[in-house]
Design a protein around this motif. Structure first.
Motif, PDB file in Angstrom:
ATOM      1  N   ASP A   1       0.857  -1.188   0.000  1.00 28.01           N
ATOM      2  CA  ASP A   1       0.000   0.000   0.000  1.00 28.01           C
ATOM      3  C   ASP A   1       0.894   1.238   0.000  1.00 28.01           C
ATOM      4  OD1 ASP A   1      -1.746   2.113   0.527  1.00 28.01           O
ATOM      5  OD2 ASP A   1      -2.899   0.985   2.025  1.00 28.01           O
ATOM      6  N   LEU A   2       1.246   1.707  -1.188  1.00 26.88           N
ATOM      7  CA  LEU A   2       2.160   2.849  -1.285  1.00 26.88           C
ATOM      8  C   LEU A   2       1.549   4.132  -0.742  1.00 26.88           C
ATOM      9  CD1 LEU A   2       3.932   2.182  -4.699  1.00 26.88           C
ATOM     10  CD2 LEU A   2       4.805   1.800  -2.397  1.00 26.88           C
ATOM     11  N   ASP A   3       0.232   4.299  -0.818  1.00 28.51           N
ATOM     12  CA  ASP A   3      -0.397   5.504  -0.265  1.00 28.51           C
ATOM     13  C   ASP A   3      -0.228   5.545   1.251  1.00 28.51           C
ATOM     14  OD1 ASP A   3      -1.212   6.424  -2.781  1.00 28.51           O
ATOM     15  OD2 ASP A   3      -3.168   5.429  -2.638  1.00 28.51           O
ATOM     16  N   ALA A   4      -0.474   4.430   1.925  1.00 25.77           N
ATOM     17  CA  ALA A   4      -0.285   4.378   3.383  1.00 25.77           C
ATOM     18  C   ALA A   4       1.189   4.583   3.734  1.00 25.77           C
ATOM     19  CB  ALA A   4      -0.778   3.040   3.937  1.00 25.77           C
ATOM     20  N   SER A   5       2.084   3.993   2.952  1.00 23.19           N
ATOM     21  CA  SER A   5       3.518   4.161   3.207  1.00 23.19           C
ATOM     22  C   SER A   5       3.941   5.612   3.014  1.00 23.19           C
ATOM     23  CB  SER A   5       4.335   3.248   2.297  1.00 23.19           C
ATOM     24  OG  SER A   5       4.136   1.900   2.664  1.00 23.19           O
ATOM     25  N   ARG A   6       3.437   6.262   1.970  1.00 19.74           N
ATOM     26  CA  ARG A   6       3.793   7.667   1.736  1.00 19.74           C
ATOM     27  C   ARG A   6       3.332   8.529   2.911  1.00 19.74           C
ATOM     28  NH1 ARG A   6       5.166  10.723  -2.519  1.00 19.74           N
ATOM     29  NH2 ARG A   6       4.593   9.126  -4.029  1.00 19.74           N
ATOM     30  N   ALA A   7       2.098   8.357   3.359  1.00 14.71           N
ATOM     31  CA  ALA A   7       1.592   9.151   4.481  1.00 14.71           C
ATOM     32  C   ALA A   7       2.454   8.932   5.728  1.00 14.71           C
ATOM     33  CB  ALA A   7       0.139   8.798   4.764  1.00 14.71           C
ATOM     34  N   PHE A   8       2.818   7.676   5.986  1.00 16.54           N
ATOM     35  CA  PHE A   8       3.636   7.335   7.147  1.00 16.54           C
ATOM     36  C   PHE A   8       5.024   7.960   7.047  1.00 16.54           C
ATOM     37  CE2 PHE A   8       6.788   4.511   9.102  1.00 16.54           C
ATOM     38  CZ  PHE A   8       6.326   4.461  10.408  1.00 16.54           C
ATOM     39  N   TYR A   9       5.729   7.708   5.953  1.00 17.76           N
ATOM     40  CA  TYR A   9       7.110   8.188   5.834  1.00 17.76           C
ATOM     41  C   TYR A   9       7.197   9.698   5.643  1.00 17.76           C
ATOM     42  CZ  TYR A   9       8.995   3.505   6.107  1.00 17.76           C
ATOM     43  OH  TYR A   9       9.353   2.255   6.559  1.00 17.76           O
ATOM     44  N   ASP A  10       6.231  10.318   4.968  1.00 17.70           N
ATOM     45  CA  ASP A  10       6.230  11.780   4.889  1.00 17.70           C
ATOM     46  C   ASP A  10       6.172  12.380   6.294  1.00 17.70           C
ATOM     47  OD1 ASP A  10       6.336  11.795   2.097  1.00 17.70           O
ATOM     48  OD2 ASP A  10       4.328  12.656   1.833  1.00 17.70           O
ATOM     49  N   ALA A  11       5.277  11.838   7.151  1.00 16.65           N
ATOM     50  CA  ALA A  11       5.153  12.333   8.525  1.00 16.65           C
ATOM     51  C   ALA A  11       6.408  12.041   9.338  1.00 16.65           C
ATOM     52  CB  ALA A  11       3.931  11.707   9.205  1.00 16.65           C
ATOM     53  N   LEU A  12       6.953  10.856   9.194  1.00 14.27           N
ATOM     54  CA  LEU A  12       8.128  10.441   9.956  1.00 14.27           C
ATOM     55  C   LEU A  12       9.347  11.291   9.600  1.00 14.27           C
ATOM     56  CD1 LEU A  12       8.500   8.028  11.941  1.00 14.27           C
ATOM     57  CD2 LEU A  12       9.524   6.816  10.034  1.00 14.27           C
ATOM     58  N   PHE A  13       9.605  11.438   8.318  1.00 18.72           N
ATOM     59  CA  PHE A  13      10.810  12.144   7.884  1.00 18.72           C
ATOM     60  C   PHE A  13      10.687  13.662   8.001  1.00 18.72           C
ATOM     61  CE2 PHE A  13      11.751   8.224   5.102  1.00 18.72           C
ATOM     62  CZ  PHE A  13      12.425   7.612   6.146  1.00 18.72           C
ATOM     63  N   ALA A  14       9.470  14.207   8.078  1.00 12.55           N
ATOM     64  CA  ALA A  14       9.308  15.641   8.311  1.00 12.55           C
ATOM     65  C   ALA A  14       9.929  16.031   9.655  1.00 12.55           C
ATOM     66  CB  ALA A  14       7.831  16.022   8.283  1.00 12.55           C
ATOM     67  N   ILE A  15       9.903  15.126  10.612  1.00 11.81           N
ATOM     68  CA  ILE A  15      10.463  15.392  11.945  1.00 11.81           C
ATOM     69  C   ILE A  15      11.962  15.657  11.876  1.00 11.81           C
ATOM     70  CG2 ILE A  15      10.858  14.411  14.255  1.00 11.81           C
ATOM     71  CD1 ILE A  15       7.909  15.231  13.646  1.00 11.81           C
ATOM     72  N   VAL A  16      12.662  15.031  10.946  1.00  6.79           N
ATOM     73  CA  VAL A  16      14.112  15.238  10.829  1.00  6.79           C
ATOM     74  C   VAL A  16      14.466  16.248   9.744  1.00  6.79           C
ATOM     75  CG1 VAL A  16      14.679  12.984  11.804  1.00  6.79           C
ATOM     76  CG2 VAL A  16      14.449  13.210   9.333  1.00  6.79           C
ATOM     77  N   GLY A  17      13.461  16.923   9.195  1.00  9.73           N
ATOM     78  CA  GLY A  17      13.709  17.991   8.227  1.00  9.73           C
ATOM     79  C   GLY A  17      13.760  17.560   6.774  1.00  9.73           C
ATOM     80  N   ALA A  18      13.340  16.340   6.468  1.00 12.46           N
ATOM     81  CA  ALA A  18      13.352  15.870   5.076  1.00 12.46           C
ATOM     82  C   ALA A  18      12.092  16.322   4.356  1.00 12.46           C
ATOM     83  CB  ALA A  18      13.451  14.347   5.028  1.00 12.46           C
ATOM     84  N   LYS A  19      12.194  16.462   3.062  1.00 17.03           N
ATOM     85  CA  LYS A  19      11.059  16.825   2.222  1.00 17.03           C
ATOM     86  C   LYS A  19      10.173  15.607   1.984  1.00 17.03           C
ATOM     87  CE  LYS A  19      13.543  20.463  -0.144  1.00 17.03           C
ATOM     88  NZ  LYS A  19      14.130  20.927  -1.388  1.00 17.03           N
ATOM     89  N   PRO A  20       8.904  15.834   1.608  1.00 21.65           N
ATOM     90  CA  PRO A  20       8.035  14.704   1.271  1.00 21.65           C
ATOM     91  C   PRO A  20       8.650  13.857   0.153  1.00 21.65           C
ATOM     92  CG  PRO A  20       6.757  16.714   1.448  1.00 21.65           C
ATOM     93  CD  PRO A  20       8.220  17.115   1.508  1.00 21.65           C
ATOM     94  N   GLY A  21       8.254  12.601   0.097  1.00 29.20           N
ATOM     95  CA  GLY A  21       8.787  11.691  -0.911  1.00 29.20           C
ATOM     96  C   GLY A  21       8.384  12.091  -2.316  1.00 29.20           C
ATOM     97  N   MET A  22       9.241  11.749  -3.248  1.00 27.67           N
ATOM     98  CA  MET A  22       8.919  11.941  -4.666  1.00 27.67           C
ATOM     99  C   MET A  22       8.768  10.567  -5.291  1.00 27.67           C
ATOM    100  SD  MET A  22      12.553  13.428  -5.914  1.00 27.67           S
ATOM    101  CE  MET A  22      13.976  13.002  -4.941  1.00 27.67           C
ATOM    102  N   THR A  23       8.059  10.499  -6.403  1.00 32.72           N
ATOM    103  CA  THR A  23       7.812   9.226  -7.063  1.00 32.72           C
ATOM    104  C   THR A  23       8.578   9.174  -8.376  1.00 32.72           C
ATOM    105  OG1 THR A  23       5.614   9.192  -6.093  1.00 32.72           O
ATOM    106  CG2 THR A  23       6.009   7.689  -7.921  1.00 32.72           C
ATOM    107  N   ASP A  24       9.289   8.065  -8.604  1.00 33.56           N
ATOM    108  CA  ASP A  24      10.007   7.916  -9.874  1.00 33.56           C
ATOM    109  C   ASP A  24       9.100   7.268 -10.917  1.00 33.56           C
ATOM    110  OD1 ASP A  24      10.035   5.142  -9.419  1.00 33.56           O
ATOM    111  OD2 ASP A  24      12.205   5.021  -9.167  1.00 33.56           O
ATOM    112  N   ASP A  25       9.626   7.046 -12.113  1.00 34.20           N
ATOM    113  CA  ASP A  25       8.823   6.511 -13.219  1.00 34.20           C
ATOM    114  C   ASP A  25       8.399   5.053 -13.008  1.00 34.20           C
ATOM    115  OD1 ASP A  25      11.396   5.486 -13.551  1.00 34.20           O
ATOM    116  OD2 ASP A  25      11.469   5.879 -15.700  1.00 34.20           O
ATOM    117  N   LYS A  26       8.956   4.376 -12.006  1.00 28.84           N
ATOM    118  CA  LYS A  26       8.548   3.010 -11.687  1.00 28.84           C
ATOM    119  C   LYS A  26       7.563   2.970 -10.519  1.00 28.84           C
ATOM    120  CE  LYS A  26      12.713   0.963 -13.507  1.00 28.84           C
ATOM    121  NZ  LYS A  26      13.864   0.115 -13.285  1.00 28.84           N
ATOM    122  N   GLY A  27       7.170   4.142 -10.021  1.00 21.14           N
ATOM    123  CA  GLY A  27       6.214   4.219  -8.928  1.00 21.14           C
ATOM    124  C   GLY A  27       6.821   4.124  -7.545  1.00 21.14           C
TER     125      GLY A  27
END
Length: 126
Positions: free
Chosen positions: A11-37
């Motif tokens: 479930d990439l949508d659930a993973s994106r929501a989780f990791y976007d929130a997690l990595f925002a705490i350490v100052g990282a930008k939201p995830g980007m998606t490559d051409d393979k998804g």
């Protein structure tokens, strides 16, 4: 020693929501998606990726595997842990806190992401 870490997800949508929130705490930008998804996170010279398995089989987590992320302080570790739980992850092992290790005391917080992968926020104490 390594160039990147990649985990599988069904479930990439659930993973994106989780990791976007997690990595925002350490100052990282939201995830980007490559051409393979695949979802890609870049921060401080490190790369973390989330993907559906290339063999089209269901993703599963590594039994005994843990991915550790360096935290700047115990407060940041606690915030990282709380963000992960709020974004669909699950706390695992003992509550966040100091644990003795062969390399000295560490402040640790453990999570499982929505796909079951085990993560650890790590801050050396002292």
């Amino acid at each position: 020693m390594f160039s990147h870490v990649m985990v599988g997800s069904n479930d990439l949508d659930a993973s994106r929501a989780f990791y976007d929130a997690l990595f925002a705490i350490v100052g990282a930008k939201p995830g980007m998606t490559d051409d393979k998804g695949r979802i890609i996170y870049l921060h401080d010279g490190a790369m973390f990726m989330v993907t559906r398995p290339i063999d089209a089989q269901p993703a599963c987590h590594a039994n005994g595997g843990t991915i550790g992320f360096t935290m700047a302080s115990p407060d940041q570790t606690d915030a990282w842990h709380a963000a992960g739980v709020a974004a669909g992850g699950a706390s695992c092992e003992d509550p966040p806190g100091i644990r003795q290790s062969p390399i000295g005391p560490l402040y640790l917080a453990y999570l499982r992401d929505p796909a079951g992968n085990k993560l650890c926020g790590v801050h050396p104490v002292g």
